[in-house]
Motif scaffolding. Structure first.
Motif, short mmCIF file in Angstrom:
data_model
loop_
_atom_site.label_atom_id
_atom_site.label_comp_id
_atom_site.label_asym_id
_atom_site.label_seq_id
_atom_site.Cartn_x
_atom_site.Cartn_y
_atom_site.Cartn_z
N SER A 184 0.85 -1.19 0.00
CA SER A 184 0.00 0.00 0.00
C SER A 184 0.88 1.24 0.00
O SER A 184 2.07 1.17 0.34
N SER A 185 0.31 2.36 -0.37
CA SER A 185 1.09 3.60 -0.35
C SER A 185 0.17 4.78 -0.04
O SER A 185 -1.04 4.73 -0.23
N ALA A 186 0.80 5.85 0.46
CA ALA A 186 0.06 7.06 0.83
C ALA A 186 1.06 8.21 0.95
O ALA A 186 2.27 8.00 1.05
N TRP A 187 0.53 9.41 0.95
CA TRP A 187 1.38 10.59 1.15
C TRP A 187 1.78 10.68 2.62
O TRP A 187 0.96 10.47 3.52
N ALA A 188 3.05 11.01 2.85
CA ALA A 188 3.55 11.10 4.22
C ALA A 188 2.75 12.10 5.04
O ALA A 188 2.45 11.85 6.22
N GLU A 189 2.38 13.22 4.45
CA GLU A 189 1.63 14.23 5.19
C GLU A 189 0.28 13.70 5.66
O GLU A 189 -0.21 14.08 6.73
N ASP A 190 -0.33 12.80 4.89
CA ASP A 190 -1.61 12.23 5.29
C ASP A 190 -1.43 11.23 6.43
O ASP A 190 -2.23 11.19 7.37
N VAL A 191 -0.38 10.41 6.33
CA VAL A 191 -0.10 9.43 7.40
C VAL A 191 0.22 10.15 8.70
O VAL A 191 -0.23 9.75 9.79
N LEU A 192 0.97 11.25 8.61
CA LEU A 192 1.29 12.01 9.81
C LEU A 192 0.06 12.71 10.36
O LEU A 192 -0.08 12.89 11.58
N ARG A 193 -0.84 13.10 9.47
CA ARG A 193 -2.07 13.80 9.91
C ARG A 193 -2.94 12.93 10.79
O ARG A 193 -3.67 13.43 11.66
N VAL A 194 -2.89 11.60 10.61
CA VAL A 194 -3.69 10.70 11.44
C VAL A 194 -2.85 10.06 12.55
O VAL A 194 -3.31 9.21 13.29
N ARG A 208 -5.01 -2.21 8.43
CA ARG A 208 -6.39 -1.84 8.05
C ARG A 208 -6.90 -0.69 8.92
O ARG A 208 -7.60 0.21 8.43
N GLU A 209 -6.54 -0.71 10.20
CA GLU A 209 -7.02 0.35 11.11
C GLU A 209 -6.45 1.70 10.70
O GLU A 209 -7.17 2.72 10.72
N LEU A 210 -5.18 1.73 10.31
CA LEU A 210 -4.60 2.97 9.80
C LEU A 210 -5.38 3.45 8.58
O LEU A 210 -5.72 4.64 8.46
N ASN A 216 -11.44 8.07 7.22
CA ASN A 216 -12.21 9.02 8.04
C ASN A 216 -11.72 10.45 7.84
O ASN A 216 -12.50 11.40 8.00
N ALA A 217 -10.44 10.59 7.49
CA ALA A 217 -9.86 11.92 7.25
C ALA A 217 -10.11 12.41 5.83
O ALA A 217 -9.65 13.50 5.47
N THR A 255 -12.85 2.77 15.97
CA THR A 255 -12.42 3.71 14.94
C THR A 255 -13.54 3.98 13.95
O THR A 255 -13.79 5.13 13.57
N ARG A 256 -14.23 2.92 13.54
CA ARG A 256 -15.31 3.09 12.57
C ARG A 256 -16.52 3.76 13.22
O ARG A 256 -17.16 4.64 12.61
N ARG A 257 -16.85 3.36 14.44
CA ARG A 257 -18.04 3.88 15.10
C ARG A 257 -17.92 5.38 15.40
O ARG A 257 -18.88 6.14 15.26
N THR A 258 -16.73 5.80 15.79
CA THR A 258 -16.52 7.20 16.18
C THR A 258 -15.96 8.04 15.04
O THR A 258 -15.74 9.25 15.22
N ALA A 259 -15.70 7.40 13.88
CA ALA A 259 -15.10 8.10 12.74
C ALA A 259 -13.79 8.78 13.14
O ALA A 259 -13.49 9.91 12.73
N SER A 260 -13.00 8.07 13.94
CA SER A 260 -11.75 8.63 14.44
C SER A 260 -10.76 8.88 13.32
O SER A 260 -10.63 8.09 12.39
N VAL A 261 -10.04 9.99 13.44
CA VAL A 261 -8.98 10.32 12.51
C VAL A 261 -7.62 10.18 13.19
O VAL A 261 -6.67 9.62 12.63
N TRP A 262 -7.53 10.64 14.41
CA TRP A 262 -6.28 10.71 15.16
C TRP A 262 -6.26 9.63 16.24
O TRP A 262 -7.23 9.45 16.96
N THR A 263 -5.15 8.90 16.35
CA THR A 263 -4.98 8.00 17.49
C THR A 263 -4.01 8.63 18.48
O THR A 263 -2.91 9.08 18.09
N PRO A 264 -4.36 8.68 19.75
CA PRO A 264 -3.42 9.20 20.75
C PRO A 264 -2.30 8.22 21.06
O PRO A 264 -1.40 8.53 21.83
#
Length: 280
Positions: A184-194, A208-210, A216-217, A255-264
């Motif tokens: 899989s691949s993605a932009w670094a700024e998007d991965v950092l955003r979540v 999959r959770e990521l 969600n973002a 994650t799906r129920r709350t539409a979470s974007v950020w994990t602490p």
């Protein structure tokens, strides 16, 4: 450089060497490799040093001491260490097709993540594949794989298809474009955003959770499972545990129920436990 390839590994230098030979002959040359090592012995470090000399690949080794399955933690450190704007995620047991990175780059678009596929090999063929098979490119031949002992599978049939047919299969695929750790691949700024991977998660669905938080973002998954393939070498999965799988599923449901974007529990934490990580 444009691409950072993040390869996860743990004590599998024989498989990792085959994978690195696959990257040594990529048609796309503008990339670095960041190996996210979940506590392997010194044998892996020696392999990476040798492969850097033999192939000319730009390889960096991100390592921490082994304290159980902490793949998410070392992946997050590799994300931080990556120097390029586009991230390709894979595993140290997945040999890429020669055009693997070219396809990821050509198909990348702002606001998207790409969901590739793999062909799973049996153990005897995984062991049989040699450097010459990879460098020559014959591992990408369905006919060669079949003659070498690969049973007939849907993946093998897809490999035999023309590129236009593979693109058509992606266009009509009904499977969800999930984030798959092997391809899989993605932009670094998007991965950092979540905030990267959720470090509470053990084996089973952590990638999959990521992807679900990326979705969600507003990051749209794009299906490339038939156009962009890698060969998945076989291995045991002694780290697969029912209680961890159940815990991971609970995290994903939340994650799906709350539409979470950020994990602490990701890259940035209020109170991160100290670790002994190094980059070489």
């Amino acid at each position: 450089m444009f691409v950072s390839v993040i390869i996860s590994t743990y004590n599998s230098p024989q498989w990792l060497e085959k994978v690195l030979w696959g990257y040594a002959v990529q048609s796309w040359r503008d990339f670095e490799i960041v190996v996210a090592d979940d506590g392997s012995t010194a044998e892996t470090a020696r392999l990476l040093a040798r492969m850097g000399r033999e192939t000319g690949l730009a390889i960096r080794h991100v390592w921490h001491a082994h304290q159980g399955f902490r793949k998410c933690t070392i992946l997050n450190r590799a994300i931080v260490e990556a120097r390029n704007p586009y991230l390709v995620f894979t595993d140290g047991d997945c040999i890429p097709h020669r055009d693997f990175l070219t396809q990821h780059v050509n198909l990348a678009r702002p606001g998207t993540m790409l969901s590739g596929g793999c062909i799973r090999l049996p153990m005897d063929l995984s062991q049989k594949i040699a450097q010459a098979d990879i460098v020559s490119g014959r591992i990408a031949s369905a006919r060669w794989l079949r003659a070498s002992g690969m049973p007939f599978t849907r993946g093998l049939a897809v490999l035999a298809c023309a590129p236009a047919m593979r693109a058509a299969l992606d266009a009509v695929a009904t499977t969800r474009a999930s984030f798959n750790g092997c391809n899989s691949s993605a932009w670094a700024e998007d991965v950092l955003r979540v905030n990267g991977f959720d470090e509470r998660m053990g084996y089973g669905g952590l990638d999959r959770e990521l992807g679900e938080r990326l979705a969600n973002a507003g990051i749209r998954g794009k299906q490339i499972r038939y156009r962009v393939l890698c060969l998945h070498l076989d291995h045991a999965r002694g780290y697969k545990q029912a209680d961890i799988l159940a815990s991971n599923l609970a995290i994903r449901r939340q994650t799906r129920r709350t539409a979470s974007v950020w994990t602490p529990y990701g890259i940035h934490q209020d109170a991160r436990q100290a670790t002994t990580a190094h980059v070489a």
